[in-house]
Design a protein around this motif. Structure first.
Motif, PDB file in Angstrom:
ATOM      1  N   UNK A  13       0.830  -1.200   0.000  1.00  0.00           N
ATOM      2  CA  UNK A  13       0.000   0.000   0.000  1.00  0.00           C
ATOM      3  C   UNK A  13       0.871   1.259   0.000  1.00  0.00           C
ATOM      4  N   UNK A  14       0.641   2.103  -0.974  1.00  0.00           N
ATOM      5  CA  UNK A  14       1.345   3.378  -1.091  1.00  0.00           C
ATOM      6  C   UNK A  14       0.374   4.519  -0.834  1.00  0.00           C
ATOM      7  N   UNK A  15       0.790   5.484  -0.030  1.00  0.00           N
ATOM      8  CA  UNK A  15       0.017   6.704   0.188  1.00  0.00           C
ATOM      9  C   UNK A  15       0.932   7.895  -0.069  1.00  0.00           C
ATOM     10  N   UNK A  16       0.555   8.728  -1.033  1.00  0.00           N
ATOM     11  CA  UNK A  16       1.295   9.947  -1.357  1.00  0.00           C
ATOM     12  C   UNK A  16       0.424  11.145  -1.020  1.00  0.00           C
ATOM     13  N   UNK A  17       0.967  12.057  -0.218  1.00  0.00           N
ATOM     14  CA  UNK A  17       0.198  13.215   0.252  1.00  0.00           C
ATOM     15  C   UNK A  17       0.928  14.495  -0.109  1.00  0.00           C
ATOM     16  N   UNK A  18       0.186  15.428  -0.694  1.00  0.00           N
ATOM     17  CA  UNK A  18       0.718  16.737  -1.056  1.00  0.00           C
ATOM     18  C   UNK A  18       0.106  17.793  -0.155  1.00  0.00           C
ATOM     19  N   UNK A  19       0.973  18.630   0.422  1.00  0.00           N
ATOM     20  CA  UNK A  19       0.525  19.716   1.284  1.00  0.00           C
ATOM     21  C   UNK A  19       0.923  21.059   0.685  1.00  0.00           C
ATOM     22  N   UNK A  20       0.033  22.042   0.822  1.00  0.00           N
ATOM     23  CA  UNK A  20       0.301  23.430   0.441  1.00  0.00           C
ATOM     24  C   UNK A  20       0.014  24.298   1.654  1.00  0.00           C
ATOM     25  N   UNK A  21       1.000  25.102   2.048  1.00  0.00           N
ATOM     26  CA  UNK A  21       0.857  25.944   3.249  1.00  0.00           C
ATOM     27  C   UNK A  21       0.506  25.104   4.472  1.00  0.00           C
ATOM     28  N   UNK A  22       1.068  23.905   4.541  1.00  0.00           N
ATOM     29  CA  UNK A  22       0.843  23.038   5.682  1.00  0.00           C
ATOM     30  C   UNK A  22      -0.485  22.319   5.707  1.00  0.00           C
TER      31      UNK A  22
END
Length: 223
Positions: free
Chosen positions: A121-130
């Motif tokens: 299982x892969x989880x990729x998370x993108x954050x902008x300004x936290x």
């Protein structure tokens, strides 16, 4: 066209890269500038990747990045098959890379990307300004003998001119690979315009724990 600094090399990044059909094709088409055309199905691309160590780059240092935008018609990559691509969002953790990209007309902003793989299982998370704005969940296997290679073409706009860049790459993909979900988490963020249709329709993609590329390759002003 402004003077360009030296190209950069990145090796063995951890990368999930895929495309999908959007929930709002008209909103995607509206993001493509005059002089360029989206694909008929308005498909969107996204690359989420992490460079874990400064030794993996020729000068960028370690960083993480998510970029995405519409695929284009009539400006294919050198293979004559893969569509050229227009960046609408570019979330980068490194001020050095953001400055480098912005000098080429890339809409570079601050952001971070994480990729966690546990078992299959892969989880990729993108954050902008936290704040988390995109989360990808995929089922992944192991790398084998297969190799993806070629050149991609990205378009930007600089000093009122459209700039075309070729980006060579070599990546060892895993098998199996399946995107199980793609979530756009913040309805108020502009990137929400690129959210996928429901049900999710992934049109191509791969995950590679060893993806290498030149950044950028050859560049020219688009006629």
């Amino acid at each position: 066209m402004t003077e360009l600094v030296a190209a950069q090399l990145v090796v063995n990044s951890r990368m999930i890269y895929f495309g999908w059909t959007p929930a709002d094709p008209d909103a995607v088409a509206a993001l493509v500038p005059a002089g360029l055309k989206p694909t008929p199905n308005r498909q969107v691309f996204m690359n989420q990747y992490v460079v874990d160590d400064p030794g993996q780059t020729s000068g960028f240092g370690a960083y993480s990045l998510t970029y995405l935008g519409p695929d284009l018609s009539g400006v294919d990559a050198p293979d004559g098959i893969t569509p050229g691509r227009w960046w609408t969002h570019y979330f980068n953790s490194s001020p050095v890379v953001r400055d480098y990209a912005a000098a080429r007309g890339v809409p570079a902003t601050a952001g971070t990307t994480s990729i966690e793989v546990r078992g299959h299982r892969l989880v990729a998370t993108t954050e902008a300004d936290g704040v988390p704005v995109i989360r990808t969940t995929a089922r992944v296997g192991r790398t084998g003998d297969a190799v993806n290679r070629g050149q991609l073409r990205y378009l930007t706009k600089l000093d009122g001119k459209l700039i075309s860049g070729n980006y060579p790459f070599v990546a060892a993909p895993v098998d199996p690979f399946e995107v199980e979900s793609l979530e756009f988490l913040d309805r108020d963020h502009p990137v929400y315009a690129l959210r996928p249709a429901d049900p999710l329709e992934v049109v191509w993609g791969f995950y590679s724990p060893r993806s290498s590329f030149a950044y950028p390759g050859g560049e020219s002003v688009l006629d």
